[in-house]
Design an enzyme around this catalytic site. Sequence first.
Site, PDB file in Angstrom:
ATOM      1  N   GLY A 165       0.968  -0.971  -0.123  1.00  0.00           N
ATOM      2  CA  GLY A 165       0.252  -0.072  -0.154  1.00  0.00           C
ATOM      3  C   GLY A 165       0.794   1.237   0.054  1.00  0.00           C
ATOM      4  N   GLU A 166       0.711   2.009   1.021  1.00  0.00           N
ATOM      5  CA  GLU A 166       1.724   3.231   1.167  1.00  0.00           C
ATOM      6  C   GLU A 166       1.333   4.146   0.119  1.00  0.00           C
ATOM      7  OE1 GLU A 166       5.581   2.879   3.420  1.00  0.00           O
ATOM      8  OE2 GLU A 166       5.532   1.534   1.624  1.00  0.00           O
ATOM      9  N   HIS A 167      -0.183   4.599  -0.134  1.00  0.00           N
ATOM     10  CA  HIS A 167      -0.520   5.593  -1.055  1.00  0.00           C
ATOM     11  C   HIS A 167      -2.082   5.848  -0.710  1.00  0.00           C
ATOM     12  CE1 HIS A 167      -1.567   1.489  -3.077  1.00  0.00           C
ATOM     13  NE2 HIS A 167      -2.589   2.086  -2.945  1.00  0.00           N
ATOM     14  N   ALA A 168      -2.381   6.799  -1.413  1.00  0.00           N
ATOM     15  CA  ALA A 168      -3.890   7.148  -1.492  1.00  0.00           C
ATOM     16  C   ALA A 168      -4.319   7.235  -2.791  1.00  0.00           C
ATOM     17  CB  ALA A 168      -4.239   8.628  -0.698  1.00  0.00           C
TER      18      ALA A 168
END
Length: 313
Positions: free
Chosen positions: A224-227
């Site tokens: 992940g580590e995102h928007a």
Amino acid sequence: MESKVLIHEKAIVERGASIGPRTRVWAFAHVLPGAVIGSDCNICDGVFIENEVRVGDRVTIKCGVQVWDGVTLEDDVFVGPNATFTNDRFPRSRLHGDLPRTLVREGASIGANATLLPGLTIGRNAMVGAGAVVTRDVPPNAIVIGNPARIKGYVSTRVPESREPQAESYGTRQLSVPGATVHHLPLILDMRGNLAVTEFDKHLPFAPKRCFLVFGVPSQRVRGEHAHKTLHQFLVCVKGSCSIMVDDGEHRDEIVLDKPNLGVHITPLTWATQFRYSKEAVLLVFASENYDPDDYIRDYDEYLDILRTTSND
């Protein structure tokens, strides 16, 4: 306000070093020419700071730390006693090539006796535990411990109270991060085997156009580590367990997905990270749109800038 620099009589600050106002340099510290240290810093006993070092404002460097060429400490960084920075991946005596750059972002803390390998970035407000050996970049707000360092959790993260769902129950629960909701999907218990049910038009908050599985993730790795700008996601760990951290720039929540009828809805402009995967974990993700690389926001600083712009509109 008093702007005088305090340099202890037993400290050495070489000519050509730059020291900002109200910074204190204590006994047996040694600052080489070319080093730049900001204002209101506290450089404690026995600290060595090499030439190509940049230290921001309000930084504390505790006793026994050596800060080598190529290291940058941004504003409000804390470095605990005897923490070790390195700047050469293949050190040989009297042989020096281009040095990789190590960056410790604003507000991060490095615990006592931690070791950082060269060329890493420690994210904004991250926390490196005492004695940790950091071999990879640390995400913003992450807490890492151990050797090699692994993510234990995230700073100022609220872990909601776990509630055991009842058979055939369905319900939602809002978190402190407005863009995330926990969903208990219907669970049917049966002596022949249990059944977790999802009816798209009834139990999901959007109509999915895509789904994918995430599996085989090593326990020390992060996904992940995102928007997303416009995409909705719904996450269910159908086997094993993993933790989801959601972040709106001010608040953070952690949700442990450890039941196949427990899901999290993540709305656009909500930062999300998956971590602490169990060995057998399989994460099922429903997405509201087909894959579009331009919909991702992968840099946390860019994400914060977008939030500020959005709030001012």
